[in-house]
Scaffold this active site. Structure first.
Site, short mmCIF file in Angstrom:
data_model
loop_
_atom_site.label_atom_id
_atom_site.label_comp_id
_atom_site.label_asym_id
_atom_site.label_seq_id
_atom_site.Cartn_x
_atom_site.Cartn_y
_atom_site.Cartn_z
N CYS A 164 0.81 -1.21 0.00
CA CYS A 164 0.00 0.00 0.00
C CYS A 164 0.85 1.27 0.00
O CYS A 164 0.33 2.37 -0.11
CB CYS A 164 -0.95 0.01 1.20
N ASP B 234 2.52 2.45 2.53
CA ASP B 234 2.52 3.10 3.85
C ASP B 234 3.92 3.05 4.46
O ASP B 234 4.63 2.06 4.32
CB ASP B 234 1.56 2.39 4.81
N CYS C 88 -2.81 4.84 5.72
CA CYS C 88 -4.26 4.86 5.90
C CYS C 88 -4.60 4.94 7.40
O CYS C 88 -3.73 4.86 8.26
CB CYS C 88 -4.87 3.60 5.30
N CYS D 237 -1.58 -3.63 8.10
CA CYS D 237 -1.27 -2.45 8.92
C CYS D 237 -0.78 -2.87 10.30
O CYS D 237 0.12 -2.23 10.86
CB CYS D 237 -2.49 -1.55 9.06
#
Lengths: 176, 127
Positions: free
Chosen positions: B37, B39, B63, B106
């Site tokens: 993603c 991140d 996110c 995450c």
């Protein structure tokens, strides 16, 4: 696993003749067009629909450098698409942090319009470097080089994310 | 998919956002990124002479789930020894925040950030 390069009659390489891809895509689409199967059996029509989907998937996958690179690695048994593995290269991540901080500060800068353009040029240069490196590593072909090529693709994804965020910000800046 | 209240709370009021001086010998820095993603997460721990984590700060570009995961982790590690902090798993983070399956990565990022910070500290000490 489907080799989309073979489907489009192209060499399995990162460097790609985009025009040849597009011409072959249009040609294949014509061959399986639903109109050609209006009087065909149910089974043949279904096959044509499936083939159309495959051609479309392959075209979009090969057209974009990042998915083309992922496809090449997948064909070499390095699957990146659904990995959960994290990247731990501190130097690279530090640079990512700095670039994101830089992007964050652009809206309040003295000349945001110029800064966002400069920022995007900077990211584009990084992206071009990663793509060039990927090409060299992939062509080398040794396991070590392929593993490094995979790492290259992972890093490229961070740069593409930055490029997308910079584009969003550019739109906001130009509207105001 | 509705997000849990805990997750929204950590996202809207993230705890311990910021940075310590990474050159300070008491500070351990863990940097990790999720290629899937894009991140990026930086977790910093302030460790006293007894090996206890006194304070923690984070900076995450990503996110809401990534921000909430790192915020939660900064609260959890305070007062723990390095070994105790190293036992925090992505599973407990994901359960606490009720992360949806697509956001599990995450919590993996947050777990790996703790591990990276601990490795950084051990590396600093051995020098």
């Amino acid at each position: 696993m489907m080799n989309y390069f073979e489907l489009f009659d192209l060499p399995s390489l990162f460097e790609l003749d985009v025009n040849a891809l597009r011409l072959k895509y249009l040609e294949l689409q014509r061959i399986v067009h639903p109109d050609k199967f209006a009087n065909a059996s149910e089974r043949e029509r279904l096959l044509a629909v499936q083939k159309t989907a495959q051609i479309n998937d392959g075209y979009s996958m090969l057209k974009s450098p990042i998915t083309r690179a992922e496809h090449l690695l997948a064909l070499a048994d390095i699957e990146l698409a659904h990995e959960y593995q994290t990247l731990k290269d501190p130097m690279f991540l530090m640079q990512q942090m700095e670039l994101r901080e830089q992007l964050e500060d652009i809206p309040t800068a003295k000349d945001p319009e110029q800064e966002i353009i400069d920022f995007q040029l900077q990211i584009d240069t990084f992206i071009a470097q990663f793509e060039q490196q990927f090409n060299q590593l992939f062509n080398d072909g040794s396991q070590q080089a392929l593993d490094n090529a995979a790492d290259n693709v992972r890093k490229l994804k961070f740069m593409l994310k930055l490029a997308a965020e910079a584009r969003d910000l550019e739109e906001q800046i130009l509207i105001f | 998919m509705a997000y849990s209240e805990k997750l929204l709370d950590h996202y809207e009021n993230p705890r311990n956002v910021g940075s310590f001086d990474k050159n300070d010998p008491q500070i351990a820095t863990g940097m990790v990124g999720a290629p899937a993603c894009g991140d990026v997460m930086k977790l910093q721990l302030k460790i006293n002479d007894q090996g206890i984590i006194e304070d923690a700060k984070f900076k995450t570009y990503g996110c809401g789930s990534a921000i909430a995961s790192s915020s939660l982790v900064t609260e959890w590690v305070k007062g723990k020894t390095l070994d105790e902090a190293g036992e925090i798993t992505n599973r407990t983070i994901a359960d606490e925040l009720a992360l949806p399956p697509v956001k599990i990565h995450c919590s993996i990022l947050a777990e790996d950030a703790i591990k990276a910070a601990i490795a950084d500290y051990k590396d600093k000490k051995s020098k």
